[in-house]
Design a protein around this motif. Structure first.
Motif, PDB file in Angstrom:
ATOM      1  N   LYS A   1     -11.144  -3.401   7.174  1.00 22.78           N
ATOM      2  CA  LYS A   1     -11.511  -2.105   8.186  1.00 22.78           C
ATOM      3  C   LYS A   1     -10.467  -1.461   9.563  1.00 22.78           C
ATOM      4  O   LYS A   1     -10.807  -2.939  10.451  1.00 22.78           O
TER       5      LYS A   1
ATOM      6  N   GLN B   1     -11.738   7.083   4.653  1.00 23.13           N
ATOM      7  CA  GLN B   1     -11.247   7.399   5.422  1.00 23.13           C
ATOM      8  C   GLN B   1     -12.085   8.917   6.147  1.00 23.13           C
ATOM      9  O   GLN B   1     -11.909   9.641   5.581  1.00 23.13           O
TER      10      GLN B   1
ATOM     11  N   ARG C   1     -10.900  -4.255  -1.326  1.00 21.20           N
ATOM     12  CA  ARG C   1      -9.961  -4.672  -2.382  1.00 21.20           C
ATOM     13  C   ARG C   1     -10.596  -5.653  -3.769  1.00 21.20           C
ATOM     14  O   ARG C   1     -11.133  -6.716  -2.219  1.00 21.20           O
TER      15      ARG C   1
ATOM     16  N   PHE D   1     -10.553   3.698   8.709  1.00 16.93           N
ATOM     17  CA  PHE D   1     -10.342   3.639   7.329  1.00 16.93           C
ATOM     18  C   PHE D   1     -11.019   2.245   6.988  1.00 16.93           C
ATOM     19  O   PHE D   1     -10.510   1.093   7.543  1.00 16.93           O
ATOM     20  N   ASP D   2     -11.144   2.223   5.842  1.00 16.46           N
ATOM     21  CA  ASP D   2     -12.287   1.071   5.369  1.00 16.46           C
ATOM     22  C   ASP D   2     -11.874   1.131   3.922  1.00 16.46           C
ATOM     23  O   ASP D   2     -11.361   1.482   2.898  1.00 16.46           O
ATOM     24  N   TYR D   3     -10.807  -0.737   3.809  1.00 11.66           N
ATOM     25  CA  TYR D   3     -10.530  -0.477   2.456  1.00 11.66           C
ATOM     26  C   TYR D   3     -11.314  -1.266   1.706  1.00 11.66           C
ATOM     27  O   TYR D   3     -11.024  -2.838   2.342  1.00 11.66           O
TER      28      TYR D   3
ATOM     29  N   ARG E   1      -3.170   7.199   2.789  1.00 14.06           N
ATOM     30  CA  ARG E   1      -3.084   5.387   3.250  1.00 14.06           C
ATOM     31  C   ARG E   1      -4.263   5.409   2.034  1.00 14.06           C
ATOM     32  O   ARG E   1      -4.065   3.705   2.044  1.00 14.06           O
ATOM     33  N   GLY E   2      -4.452   5.860   0.872  1.00 11.35           N
ATOM     34  CA  GLY E   2      -4.849   5.220   0.052  1.00 11.35           C
ATOM     35  C   GLY E   2      -4.825   4.979  -0.699  1.00 11.35           C
ATOM     36  O   GLY E   2      -3.798   5.153  -1.429  1.00 11.35           O
TER      37      GLY E   2
ATOM     38  N   VAL F   1       0.729  -1.085  -0.233  1.00  2.56           N
ATOM     39  CA  VAL F   1       0.139  -0.231   0.071  1.00  2.56           C
ATOM     40  C   VAL F   1       0.844   1.235   0.234  1.00  2.56           C
ATOM     41  O   VAL F   1       2.012   0.948   0.189  1.00  2.56           O
TER      42      VAL F   1
ATOM     43  N   TYR G   1      -9.239  -1.363  -6.267  1.00  5.87           N
ATOM     44  CA  TYR G   1      -9.501  -0.683  -4.772  1.00  5.87           C
ATOM     45  C   TYR G   1     -10.325   0.699  -4.603  1.00  5.87           C
ATOM     46  O   TYR G   1      -9.673   1.730  -5.304  1.00  5.87           O
TER      47      TYR G   1
ATOM     48  N   THR H   1     -11.595   2.937  -1.319  1.00  2.51           N
ATOM     49  CA  THR H   1     -11.075   3.327   0.313  1.00  2.51           C
ATOM     50  C   THR H   1     -11.730   4.399   0.845  1.00  2.51           C
ATOM     51  O   THR H   1     -11.766   5.604   0.055  1.00  2.51           O
TER      52      THR H   1
END
Length: 712
Positions: free
Chosen positions: A422, A343, A376, A372-374, A122-123, A109, A339, A341
């Protein structure tokens, strides 16, 4: 996240209307009371109100003048100016990735960074453009005791440009090598006696030195400042950007042969198209002054990003890679990424001064929450093993010496990872810097976080949840020998949550760092030149590595150490010569035997860390002259990077290099300025980073840019 091209266009239209309103308001009310040159926040969150010499840590600041003089437009290029920062795997140029003092975060990442103290890196927003950025702060050492959840070797904080009450603006047009075209506009002005706004936009397009590669990016930033009263100030900021960047893993350098092919040769597939990154972010801050000594700083941030695209790049598995057998047929894998994200960050902090007897205190107390919600979706096509005698079409192969794009039908990737992850973190932090005597300061602080992480794997229908509490302490001592010279030492612990689970479904322990530092800071030449010397010794544990007993899973057993020293000088020399100098010696190595995550090779204690040079340095100098009663500024610079490991578990090293640059800018009139910039002045061939011998990133050859700007 639902930020599409249409939403970007709508956002641009709305900002255009706002820009017109700003201009109208400023034109309608040109009052002397509005002659305020710049709006700045009274203080930054997590930082307190300390002079540089009073701080027990090393800090480097790349200001706007240095950014403009060197002509860097991206965060990665700006960080090249600091010898303490080294480039890492950028996933084919799709994001910013860097190590600070030899330590990097999760290589899968982007590297984390802050914007005005908010977690924002982070995104998957693509490489950060520096339009709208006032300065780049490099805060070295672990900062988790205040900021929380930072990268192991330090923290990067971007400080944005603020609105001005005085109507002012700038339009710049830049053209350059390889059909580069860039347009940038910046306008600021007062809306009322209490409110001001600023809008900054950019558009850039051009070709790469790499065959078939084109880059297209655009973005807009807007901010509003509102002085509710003498004690209450509000600030809102918007960020929206979209970039189209083809995924590019670089060239091959098998056995250290860096002349194996031209650096221009692209080994991907143009038919895959560009990878698109998008970001839409909001920040709102409120600062309230209780008294002359006590302040409240609160804020919230929401940022959504998305990365979508397909790529064809070299297969790393020897069992599938035909190149290792015939020397010209490259097996490629085809990968598809989506991807997404989101946040959300909220914080509130109180800071102030008080005395207990003869001891003066500078106190910071705060609480924050980070979600933080990812989401993928990662799909892969990998060829059959060579033992099955596959065809070139099955290998998705390309001839490295005579590439023929589109030769075969593009294979369809199949789902490999489809999951939602998350992370939740609630933190309480406190720092007290005590002045025990006129010369002696002691800093004590800490942060306690309640962490939670959930994982929902859509392919295996596997769910996992992890919760824990983590404490990060810090301590420091500063002794001021004089008003311009101080000695300091500090100790701190840092951490960062690791994504995913092990083979048993258990979450990983956080990546943890412990660091001790000792140094000195002093000012010379009537405080025009600042010098910092620092020695540091750090350890890092719970690094994610492959689980040899359970293929496809990982375990957090990796451990590494980094120690070295830094020497930074910035300011003005006699003769009005502006100078920036940064040197670092970093000895970073593996501390515990493990197995590499992606390559399946053994890592032995004492092995060097990937892409970390032992020696690196940056020197930039400039001087202003008067020509025909107009200012002419001329500058030169150079970056040196030592050789460094280019593939884990091997003796493959990237060669050292020195790249020189120069610039000149001249004020044609009070409003018009022309600037010439030459990057890689001597057209050196160099390679800034790699992951393996078949994923090597070449540096850009010489480029020349010419810009004309108009100020009003």
């Amino acid at each position: 996240m639902h930020f599409s091209l249409r939403s970007f266009q709508l956002c641009s239209i709305h900002l255009g209307v706002a820009l017109s309103l700003c201009s109208t308001a400023a034109y309608a009310k040109k009052d002397e009371s509005l002659e305020i040159i710049e709006v700045t926040a009274k203080r930054q969150a997590y930082r307190g109100n300390f002079d540089v010499l009073e701080t027990p840590e090393a800090i480097s600041e790349i200001n706007q003048q240095l950014i403009e003089n060197t002509g860097v437009a991206g965060l990665t290029e700006a960080l090249d100016l600091s010898a303490s920062v080294s480039r890492q795997n950028s996933l084919g140029g799709l994001w910013d990735s860097f190590a600070i003092r030899g330590f990097f975060g999760d290589e899968n990442v982007p590297s984390g960074y802050l914007v005005n103290g908010f977690n924002a890196g982070r995104g998957f927003s693509g490489p950060r453009d520096l339009s709208g950025i006032e300065r780049v702060e490099i805060l070295k050492g672990p900062k988790a005791a205040l900021y929380g959840r930072g990268e192991p070797g330090g923290t990067i904080n971007l400080v944005t440009k603020k609105p001005t009450f005085e109507q002012q603006g700038k339009i710049a047009l830049e053209v350059g090598s390889r059909d580069k075209r860039r347009l940038e506009a910046d306008y600021s002005g007062g809306l009322t006696e209490q409110a001001a706004a600023r809008v900054i936009g950019y558009y850039e397009t051009g070709d790469s030195f790499r065959d078939t590669i084109e880059i297209n990016k655009k973005g807009v930033m807007a901010s509003v400042y509102f002085e509710q009263s003498d004690r209450s100030v509000w600030q809102y900021e918007l960020e929206a950007a979209r970039q189209e960047i083809p995924f590019d893993r670089g060239i091959l350098a098998i056995g250290g042969n860096f002349d194996m092919m031209p650096i221009e040769r692209f080994l991907g597939e143009p038919g895959d198209g560009a990878t698109v990154t998008e970001v839409l972010g909001h920040q709102l801050q409120w600062q309230y002054e209780f008294s002359n000594d006590w302040y409240l700083n609160s804020g919230l941030s929401y940022r959504s990003t998305r990365l979508t695209g397909t790529s064809s790049d070299a297969e790393v598995s020897p069992a599938r890679q035909k190149l290792y057998y015939n020397g010209r047929t490259l097996t490629r894998q085809r990968r598809q990424r989506d991807y997404d994200t989101d946040q959300f960050v909220i914080r509130s902090e109180v800071s102030g001064q008080f005395d207990t007897g003869s001891i003066a205190h500078e106190l910071i107390v705060g609480i924050d929450y980070d979600l933080f919600d990812y989401d993928r979706d990662y799909r892969v096509y990998r060829s059959p093993a060579l033992s099955t005698n596959p065809t070139n079409e099955q290998l998705h192969a390309i001839d490295i010496h005579q590439p023929l794009y589109g030769q075969h039908a593009l294979p369809t990737p199949v789902p490999a990872i489809v999951r939602v992850q998350k992370q939740f973190a609630t933190g309480l932090y406190l720092q007290d810097q005590m002045r025990l005597t006129d010369n002696l300061h002691v800093r004590l602080g800490g942060r306690i976080d309640r962490l939670k992480q959930t994982l929902d794997d859509k392919i295996t229908n596997f769910d996992a949840e992890q919760s824990e509490t983590h404490f990060s302490p810090q301590a420091g001592v500063v002794y001021q020998l004089s008003d311009s010279w101080s000695l300091y030492s500090s100790y701190g612990e840092g951490y960062r949550l690791n994504f995913g689970t092990d083979a048993s479904g258990q979450g990983f322990k956080p990546n943890e760092t412990k660091s001790a530092e000792i140094g000195t800071k002093f000012n010379l030449l009537d405080n025009n030149l600042g010098v910092t010397f620092a020695y540091f010794d750090s350890t890092q544990k719970n690094i994610i590595v492959a689980d040899a007993a359970n293929p496809g899973f990982h375990t957090a057993i990796g451990q590494a150490s980094s120690k070295g020293f830094e020497f930074d000088v910035t300011g003005q020399l006699p003769g009005d010569i502006d100078m920036w100098f940064s040197y670092a010696y970093i000895d970073a190595q593996v501390d515990k035997d493990a197995k590499d995550t992606g390559l399946g090779v053994a890592l032995k204690r004492g092995d060097e860390l990937l892409n970390i040079p032992k020696n690196s340095a940056s020197l930039q100098i400039s001087k202003q002259f008067s020509v025909a009663d107009r200012a002419l500024t001329v500058g030169v610079g150079a970056n040196y990077v030592d050789e460094r490991l280019g593939q884990r578990g091997s003796d493959f090293y990237l060669p050292s290099y020195t790249v020189a640059n120069m610039f000149a800018k001249y004020d044609l009139t009070q409003q018009f300025e022309v600037k010439l910039q030459v990057h890689n002045l001597f057209d050196r061939k160099y390679f800034p980073n790699s992951y393996t011998q078949i994923w090597v990133q070449p540096g850009e050859p010489r480029s020349v840019d010419l810009a004309l700007s108009y100020k009003f």
